[in-house]
Write a protein that holds these residues in place. Structure first.
Motif, PDB file in Angstrom:
ATOM      1  N   ILE A 136     -11.480  10.364  -3.553  1.00 27.92           N
ATOM      2  CA  ILE A 136     -12.171   9.088  -3.384  1.00 27.92           C
ATOM      3  C   ILE A 136     -11.239   7.913  -3.694  1.00 27.92           C
ATOM      4  CG2 ILE A 136     -14.071   7.672  -4.236  1.00 27.92           C
ATOM      5  CD1 ILE A 136     -15.590  10.287  -4.801  1.00 27.92           C
ATOM      6  N   GLY A 137     -10.520   8.031  -4.824  1.00 33.11           N
ATOM      7  CA  GLY A 137      -9.602   6.946  -5.175  1.00 33.11           C
ATOM      8  C   GLY A 137      -8.503   6.769  -4.150  1.00 33.11           C
ATOM      9  N   GLY A 138      -7.892   7.870  -3.704  1.00 29.84           N
ATOM     10  CA  GLY A 138      -6.819   7.777  -2.714  1.00 29.84           C
ATOM     11  C   GLY A 138      -7.310   7.235  -1.397  1.00 29.84           C
ATOM     12  N   ALA A 139      -8.492   7.691  -0.940  1.00 28.32           N
ATOM     13  CA  ALA A 139      -9.020   7.211   0.338  1.00 28.32           C
ATOM     14  C   ALA A 139      -9.370   5.723   0.268  1.00 28.32           C
ATOM     15  CB  ALA A 139     -10.248   8.030   0.723  1.00 28.32           C
ATOM     16  N   THR A 140      -9.926   5.298  -0.865  1.00 26.51           N
ATOM     17  CA  THR A 140     -10.277   3.877  -1.004  1.00 26.51           C
ATOM     18  C   THR A 140      -9.033   3.000  -0.949  1.00 26.51           C
ATOM     19  OG1 THR A 140     -12.196   4.478  -2.350  1.00 26.51           O
ATOM     20  CG2 THR A 140     -11.443   2.198  -2.462  1.00 26.51           C
ATOM     21  N   LEU A 141      -7.976   3.400  -1.644  1.00 30.88           N
ATOM     22  CA  LEU A 141      -6.726   2.610  -1.604  1.00 30.88           C
ATOM     23  C   LEU A 141      -6.071   2.670  -0.232  1.00 30.88           C
ATOM     24  CD1 LEU A 141      -5.197   3.574  -5.086  1.00 30.88           C
ATOM     25  CD2 LEU A 141      -6.332   1.433  -4.437  1.00 30.88           C
ATOM     26  N   LEU A 142      -6.105   3.849   0.385  1.00 27.11           N
ATOM     27  CA  LEU A 142      -5.490   3.989   1.700  1.00 27.11           C
ATOM     28  C   LEU A 142      -6.206   3.159   2.750  1.00 27.11           C
ATOM     29  CD1 LEU A 142      -3.206   5.490   3.177  1.00 27.11           C
ATOM     30  CD2 LEU A 142      -4.847   7.315   3.685  1.00 27.11           C
ATOM     31  N   ALA A 143      -7.512   2.970   2.565  1.00 29.86           N
ATOM     32  CA  ALA A 143      -8.277   2.196   3.543  1.00 29.86           C
ATOM     33  C   ALA A 143      -7.866   0.730   3.575  1.00 29.86           C
ATOM     34  CB  ALA A 143      -9.776   2.306   3.223  1.00 29.86           C
ATOM     35  N   LEU A 144      -7.143   0.261   2.569  1.00 28.63           N
ATOM     36  CA  LEU A 144      -6.661  -1.124   2.573  1.00 28.63           C
ATOM     37  C   LEU A 144      -5.573  -1.353   3.609  1.00 28.63           C
ATOM     38  CD1 LEU A 144      -6.296  -1.581  -1.305  1.00 28.63           C
ATOM     39  CD2 LEU A 144      -8.062  -2.642   0.121  1.00 28.63           C
ATOM     40  N   LEU A 145      -4.849  -0.287   3.958  1.00 31.56           N
ATOM     41  CA  LEU A 145      -3.614  -0.468   4.723  1.00 31.56           C
ATOM     42  C   LEU A 145      -3.789  -0.654   6.227  1.00 31.56           C
ATOM     43  CD1 LEU A 145      -1.377   2.126   2.825  1.00 31.56           C
ATOM     44  CD2 LEU A 145      -1.664  -0.333   2.403  1.00 31.56           C
ATOM     45  N   PRO A 146      -4.517   0.232   6.949  1.00 29.60           N
ATOM     46  CA  PRO A 146      -4.508   0.109   8.417  1.00 29.60           C
ATOM     47  C   PRO A 146      -5.002  -1.240   8.922  1.00 29.60           C
ATOM     48  CG  PRO A 146      -5.389   2.234   7.752  1.00 29.60           C
ATOM     49  CD  PRO A 146      -5.280   1.419   6.522  1.00 29.60           C
ATOM     50  N   GLY A 147      -6.191  -1.655   8.456  1.00 28.24           N
ATOM     51  CA  GLY A 147      -6.709  -2.934   8.922  1.00 28.24           C
ATOM     52  C   GLY A 147      -5.822  -4.095   8.505  1.00 28.24           C
ATOM     53  N   GLY A 148      -5.311  -4.053   7.253  1.00 31.99           N
ATOM     54  CA  GLY A 148      -4.425  -5.118   6.806  1.00 31.99           C
ATOM     55  C   GLY A 148      -3.152  -5.181   7.618  1.00 31.99           C
ATOM     56  N   ALA A 149      -2.581  -4.008   7.956  1.00 29.36           N
ATOM     57  CA  ALA A 149      -1.355  -3.992   8.752  1.00 29.36           C
ATOM     58  C   ALA A 149      -1.592  -4.555  10.143  1.00 29.36           C
ATOM     59  CB  ALA A 149      -0.825  -2.559   8.843  1.00 29.36           C
ATOM     60  N   VAL A 150      -2.716  -4.168  10.771  1.00 27.45           N
ATOM     61  CA  VAL A 150      -3.021  -4.694  12.109  1.00 27.45           C
ATOM     62  C   VAL A 150      -3.258  -6.200  12.057  1.00 27.45           C
ATOM     63  CG1 VAL A 150      -4.709  -4.643  13.982  1.00 27.45           C
ATOM     64  CG2 VAL A 150      -3.925  -2.505  12.950  1.00 27.45           C
TER      65      VAL A 150
END
Length: 410
Positions: A136-150
């Motif tokens: 849960i912690g890893g997925a929540t942090l990882l979810a910050l990246l794709p949309g932010g990068a785009v």
């Protein structure tokens, strides 16, 4: 009793139905409504729309299958659920990739994280506590990246929304899925503990009875064995004394039989009042709503002990049938004395369907005993409702030929 029958007997059917709609049902509905509306309304080429529809159908089916399986199997007492079907898990992963990449390619920041959030929640339900926290912690942090990068690459000025909304969606989805499943697991463990407590109570009573029987029989048998051995030695040298010893053996044997009958009599003897009081506790412990309709005049009708004993046996057998051969939610006990007849009626819903004549020997044997005392015992099944009715003359006295409560010791 299979798992479904145990759930019905414990009153968990409605809770399970609620949990299904709260977890698999809601997750599937969210997928179809959010992602489906984007597919319909989005400016997508035909190939992307077809691919998204196929991925959505796969993801929804996998979501329903995996979460329904998790709900069906529950978690063990150590908190370790069974492993999920690998094929459906891989299908959900592949569909998740498609449903995340396509919205990102069209810069739809509010949709791309829906399928990944559901898949992470599904995976979390099948993991023990510590790996679940890491996921849960890893997925929540990882979810910050794709949309932010785009958002940074496009320079659309929506960096905060593109990064934070998907992360919050993952955390919220996991919380809404795990919460009801945790409550369901707790309910399952409590039900198993309740059944274990009932089994232990039965075993404790058996041990108590065995200990009482051992205390009585052990002493008598040991003395009988010693005196029999002594009589055998004296048979040739002192016949008169040997005969005296054998008379003592006969007396000890009669004492042992009498004491054994007393123990069995105390164990098996029952009265209607005791059985009705016990039925309330037993049915309530099994999650069955028991309604008692007791005529006040029945307590002062002066029923003889044999009649109370027979009706008590009927009450015990009827409650046993409710617990063993039904998934009852409601039961009713009606006892009254009118017109010189004592009448006991026990009914319940949720009776199991099994072939006619499969009622067993309990009710049949009791019917013979009531007929010998001038009464009658009937039972009937109407749909899922089972009714047992016993009638007995208020002044009935058991004939001497009727088996007594301690007949098993004879």
């Amino acid at each position: 009793m299979h798992d479904g029958a145990r759930e019905r007997a414990a009153g968990l059917t409605s809770f399970r139905r609620y949990t299904w709609w709260a977890v698999p049902g809601t997750a599937g509905a969210v997928l179809v409504s959010l992602v489906g509306s984007w597919i319909v309304d989005g400016d997508l080429p035909a190939w992307a729309r077809v691919l998204a529809v196929a991925a959505l159908a796969t993801e929804t089916a996998a979501c329903l299958v995996l979460l329904s399986g998790r709900l069906a199997h529950g978690a063990a007492d150590d908190g370790r659920p069974e492993l999920p079907p690998l094929g459906w898990l891989l299908a959900a992963g592949a569909a998740t990739v498609v449903l995340a990449v396509l919205p990102l390619a069209w810069r739809t920041h509010g949709v791309w994280a829906v399928a990944p959030a559901v898949t992470v929640a599904i995976g979390a339900t099948y993991l023990p506590v510590r790996p679940r926290r890491w996921l849960i912690g890893g997925a929540t942090l990882l979810a910050l990246l794709p949309g932010g990068a785009v958002s940074l690459a496009e320079g659309d000025g929506e960096l905060a929304y593109a990064a934070l909304f998907p992360a919050g969606l993952v955390a919220f989805t996991v919380w809404t899925v795990l919460g009801p499943l945790w409550a369901w697991d707790v309910a399952g463990r409590l039900d198993r503990a309740r059944r274990l407590e009932a089994e232990l109570a039965v075993k404790d009573e058996r041990l108590r009875f065995a200990a009482d029987l051992h205390d009585i029989q052990g002493h008598h048998l040991q003395v009988i064995a010693l005196k029999s051995e002594l009589a055998a030695r004296l048979a040739e040298v002192a016949p008169a004394r040997a005969a005296a010893e054998m008379r003592e053996v006969r007396r000890l044997s009669a004492d042992a039989l009498r004491d054994t009958r007393a123990v069995v009599h105390g164990y098996r003897r029952t009265t209607l009042d005791d059985e009705i009081a016990g039925a309330v506790r037993v049915l309530a412990a099994a999650g069955i709503d028991a309604r008692m309709v007791l005529d006040p005049t029945a307590a002062t009708a002066g029923l003889p002990d044999p009649a109370r004993h027979l009706l008590g046996l009927v009450m015990r057998e009827a409650v046993t049938n409710v617990l063993r051969h039904s998934h009852a939610r409601h039961a009713e006990v009606d006892h009254r004395v009118t017109g010189g007849l004592a009448r006991l009626r026990v009914s319940n819903d949720g009776a199991d369907a099994y072939p006619a004549g499969a009622e067993g020997t309990g009710l049949t044997a009791l019917r013979e005993r009531l007929r010998a005392a001038g009464g009658e015992l009937t039972w009937d099944r109407d749909g899922d409702r089972f009714v047992v009715v016993a009638t007995l003359p208020a002044d009935s006295v058991l004939p001497s030929s009727t088996p007594s409560a301690n007949g098993a010791a004879r």
